[in-house]
Design a protein around this motif. Sequence first.
Motif, short mmCIF file in Angstrom:
data_model
loop_
_atom_site.label_atom_id
_atom_site.label_comp_id
_atom_site.label_asym_id
_atom_site.label_seq_id
_atom_site.Cartn_x
_atom_site.Cartn_y
_atom_site.Cartn_z
N GLY A 116 0.89 -1.15 -0.06
CA GLY A 116 0.24 -0.26 0.00
C GLY A 116 0.84 1.45 -0.02
O GLY A 116 0.27 2.34 -0.19
N ALA A 117 2.12 1.13 0.36
CA ALA A 117 2.90 2.45 0.36
C ALA A 117 3.76 2.63 -1.03
O ALA A 117 4.37 1.34 -1.52
CB ALA A 117 3.87 2.53 1.53
N ILE A 118 3.75 3.64 -1.58
CA ILE A 118 4.56 3.65 -3.07
C ILE A 118 6.19 3.90 -2.76
O ILE A 118 6.58 4.34 -1.40
CB ILE A 118 4.06 5.22 -3.41
N ASP A 119 6.78 3.09 -3.58
CA ASP A 119 8.14 2.99 -3.62
C ASP A 119 8.72 4.36 -4.03
O ASP A 119 8.69 4.44 -5.35
CB ASP A 119 8.68 1.66 -4.12
N GLU A 120 9.34 5.31 -3.16
CA GLU A 120 9.70 6.54 -3.69
C GLU A 120 10.88 6.50 -4.53
O GLU A 120 11.31 7.11 -5.35
CB GLU A 120 10.04 7.21 -2.30
N GLU A 121 11.71 5.20 -4.45
CA GLU A 121 12.91 5.14 -5.30
C GLU A 121 12.70 4.78 -6.53
O GLU A 121 12.97 5.35 -7.67
CB GLU A 121 13.66 4.12 -4.45
N ILE A 122 11.61 3.97 -6.75
CA ILE A 122 11.34 3.67 -8.17
C ILE A 122 10.49 4.79 -8.74
O ILE A 122 10.60 4.88 -9.95
CB ILE A 122 10.26 2.30 -8.14
N LEU A 123 9.57 5.54 -8.06
CA LEU A 123 8.94 6.59 -8.56
C LEU A 123 10.22 7.62 -9.09
O LEU A 123 9.91 8.22 -10.15
CB LEU A 123 8.00 7.23 -7.60
N SER A 124 11.17 7.90 -8.45
CA SER A 124 12.13 9.00 -8.44
C SER A 124 13.04 8.50 -9.85
O SER A 124 13.25 9.18 -10.78
CB SER A 124 13.20 9.05 -7.58
N ILE A 125 12.96 7.33 -10.13
CA ILE A 125 13.74 6.72 -11.41
C ILE A 125 12.77 7.04 -12.54
O ILE A 125 13.20 7.53 -13.50
CB ILE A 125 13.80 5.07 -11.55
N ILE A 126 11.56 6.92 -12.38
CA ILE A 126 10.54 7.19 -13.57
C ILE A 126 10.38 8.54 -13.72
O ILE A 126 10.71 8.85 -15.07
CB ILE A 126 9.20 6.54 -12.88
N ASN A 127 10.40 9.36 -12.77
CA ASN A 127 10.09 10.68 -13.05
C ASN A 127 11.42 11.47 -13.45
O ASN A 127 11.52 12.23 -14.21
CB ASN A 127 9.97 11.43 -11.46
N SER A 128 12.89 10.81 -13.24
CA SER A 128 13.85 11.18 -13.93
C SER A 128 14.05 11.01 -15.08
O SER A 128 14.98 11.43 -15.96
CB SER A 128 15.18 10.67 -13.07
N ASN A 129 13.14 10.12 -15.97
CA ASN A 129 13.25 9.64 -17.27
C ASN A 129 12.19 10.15 -18.16
O ASN A 129 12.04 9.69 -19.41
CB ASN A 129 13.53 8.21 -17.42
N ILE A 130 11.34 11.01 -17.49
CA ILE A 130 10.03 11.54 -18.38
C ILE A 130 9.91 12.95 -18.27
O ILE A 130 10.29 13.63 -17.38
CB ILE A 130 8.77 10.74 -17.87
N ARG A 131 9.34 13.27 -19.42
CA ARG A 131 9.06 14.76 -19.30
C ARG A 131 7.59 15.23 -18.38
O ARG A 131 6.91 14.37 -18.24
CB ARG A 131 8.61 15.54 -20.74
N ILE A 132 7.61 16.54 -17.99
CA ILE A 132 6.41 16.82 -17.13
C ILE A 132 6.26 15.79 -16.13
O ILE A 132 4.87 15.51 -15.65
CB ILE A 132 5.11 17.30 -17.82
N ALA A 133 7.34 15.36 -15.48
CA ALA A 133 7.27 14.50 -14.47
C ALA A 133 6.65 15.05 -13.08
O ALA A 133 5.79 14.07 -12.43
CB ALA A 133 8.72 13.95 -13.79
N ASP A 134 6.40 16.21 -12.85
CA ASP A 134 5.52 16.69 -11.62
C ASP A 134 3.98 16.61 -12.04
O ASP A 134 3.38 16.68 -10.85
CB ASP A 134 5.96 18.19 -11.63
N GLN A 135 3.54 16.43 -13.26
CA GLN A 135 2.23 16.19 -13.49
C GLN A 135 2.01 14.84 -13.60
O GLN A 135 0.56 14.27 -13.54
CB GLN A 135 2.04 16.74 -14.95
N ARG A 136 2.98 13.72 -13.23
CA ARG A 136 2.53 12.45 -13.51
C ARG A 136 2.04 11.66 -12.16
O ARG A 136 1.20 10.79 -12.17
CB ARG A 136 3.63 11.50 -13.81
N ILE A 137 2.31 12.44 -11.14
CA ILE A 137 1.72 11.79 -9.76
C ILE A 137 0.06 11.72 -9.73
O ILE A 137 -0.18 10.85 -9.29
CB ILE A 137 2.50 12.42 -8.40
N GLY A 138 -0.36 12.70 -10.43
CA GLY A 138 -1.83 12.58 -10.38
C GLY A 138 -2.37 11.57 -11.17
O GLY A 138 -3.34 10.93 -10.68
#
Length: 556
Positions: A171-193
Motif C-alpha cells: 500500500g505504500a509507494i516506493d519513492e525510489e522507483i518513482l524517482s527513477i520514473i520521474n527522472s526519465n520522463i517529461r512533465i514528471a511533476d504532473q505524473r503523480i496525479g
Amino acid sequence: MTGPAALSRDPHPAIDPITLTVIQNGLQQVCNEMDLAFSRAAFSPVISETHDRSDGIYHRDDGALIAQGEDGLPVFVGTMQDCCATVIERARNLQPGDVYIVNDPYLGGTHLMDVKFVKPFFYKGELFCWLANTGHWPDTGGAVPGGFSASATEVEQEGLRLPPVKLYKAGAIDEEILSIINSNIRIADQRIGDIKAQAAALTVGERRLTLLLDRYGADTVDRAIAEMRVRAAQQMRAKIAAVPDGVYESTAIVDSDGVVNEPLTIALALTIRGEEAHFDLSRSSPPCQGPMNSVIATTRSSVYLAMKHIYPDVAINAGTFEPLRIADPDGTFLYAKYPRPVSGCAAEVSQRIAEAVFAAMTRAVPDHLFAAPAGTSGNFSLGGTDPKTGRGYVCYLISGGGYGGHAGGDGISNGCSTIGISKTTPIEVVEQRYPILYEEYALREGSGGAGEHRGGFGVRYKVRLRRGNARASFVMDHGRVGPQGALGGADGAPNTVLVERGGESYTPLHLSKEQGISITEGDAITVQTPGGGGYGDPAKRDPALIERDRVREYYP
C-alpha cells in the motif's frame, strides 16, 4: 445413486442461470466503476477526457480475462491478460496492497505510453484474482515529446521501458522507483496525479469485488467465472460454425514504417474449419526498421477485437478467444522482438490487422460484414514550454474518422477508432490547457467511399501554436491508400497532413508520419482523417439518397 440425494452431494453443483447472470453483471460493474474512478481522478486529459484507459479482472493462476470495463479500449483485452500472465510468472512475496507497474511491450504490452498497473486481490487472506488497468501516459521519455517517435529504429528511442516491478509495496509507494520514473520522463511533476488515479481505480475495484464475494461467497463466484468462460467459448464456436468452411484471404496496407518509405503488407489467410477459425499472418512483411512493428500480444489482441466487432453479442472473457487459433507470425513485423521499435503498433498496426480480418470475413459472410472504417487513431503529439506559465507540457490528440458502409445503411461519420471507444479531447479543454488554437474542426465532407451504402466522413481540423516554440510529432496511417470498400464499394479518402511553417507549406515525405517538427508561434498543422469505405455497387444506391447528399453538398 440418482435423484435429489445424489445432486445434494455434488461438491460443485450447477449454478442457476439467475445467479450466474447477476454475478456476471456484478463483475462487469466492478470493472465499470474502476474505469469511472480512473477517468474522474486522472490529471491528464488523454485519460480524464479521452478515456484512453481500461480496467479488468484476471484469473489468479494464468491471468486469463474474467471481465473488462465496457468503456475500456478493446485492444487492451488481449494485451492485459498477457501482461498479467507475465506478472504472475515473476511475482514474489505477494501481500495486500502490492501494485506492479509494467510497460514493457515485449512482456504482453503495446507501446511504452500504455502503462499497466497489476494488483493481487486477496479475499479472506487468499489470493482470489488480479485487478489490472492500463492508462495512456502522455509521455514516457524518449526522443520526442509524447513518445510517438516516427523514425525510431530501436525501442530505447521511444521512452522508458519498465519490466514488472512493485511500485506499491503493501500500500505504500516506493519513492525510489518513482524517482527513477520521474527522472526519465517529461512533465514528471504532473505524473503523480495519473499514478494515484490509476492506483485508486484498483482500490475501488477491491472494495466492490469484496462486496460481491461477501454476498455470494468465493466458491459460488469462482464457479460462475468458470461457467462464464465455457459459455463464451460456446457462443463464439456457434458463430464460427455458421460461417462456411474454407480459406479466405485478404491484405491490408500500412503506409510505411516511418524510416523506409515503402508500404508494409499484412497478409491474412483465414481458415474456417467447423467451430474454429485459424489465422495465418505468416506471409506479412518482415520486421521493419521503424516503429510500426507489432508485439505478439497486440497482434493477437487485434484479431480478438476484430472478431468481437463482428459478433458484438458474444460475451467477453478468455473463453471468447478459445476458438480463435492464431499462429505466431514469427519472422514478420507482426511479431516484434527486442529491440524493434513499436510505438505505432497499438493505435495503427492493430487497426490494419483488424481491417484484414474484416476483409477476409467479408468474403465468407458478406451480408454480415461492413466496409473498412477509418482505421487510424490520428496520434498527434505536441510538446514544449508555455511562455505564459513557464511550465512544460505534452499535448496528445487523437481524432475520429468515417465508418464503413454496411448492408443496413451508410457508415457513421466521425466515429471512434477500431481499437477503442476513446473520444477526441474537447476543444475547449485543449485550448485551456495548452497554447493551441483550433481554427477549424469540421466533418470532412465527401471523404466516404461511394457505394450502395457510402462510407461515413472523417474530420478536418487545423491547430495553430499561439505562443512559444514546440515540437510536433505524429504517427497516423491510411495516408497512402484509403480504407477498403466492400462488395464493389469504393475506398474511403486517405489521411492527409499539411504543415504550415515559416510561411511555407509541405506534406510530410511519409504522408502520415513525422517526428520532432520544430514549430513556433503562428505555425499550423492541418489534419484530414480518412472516410470509411463504401459498401456495395454505387450504381445501386437509392436515387433519393444521392439527391439528399447533393442537396447537403456532401460531394462536389
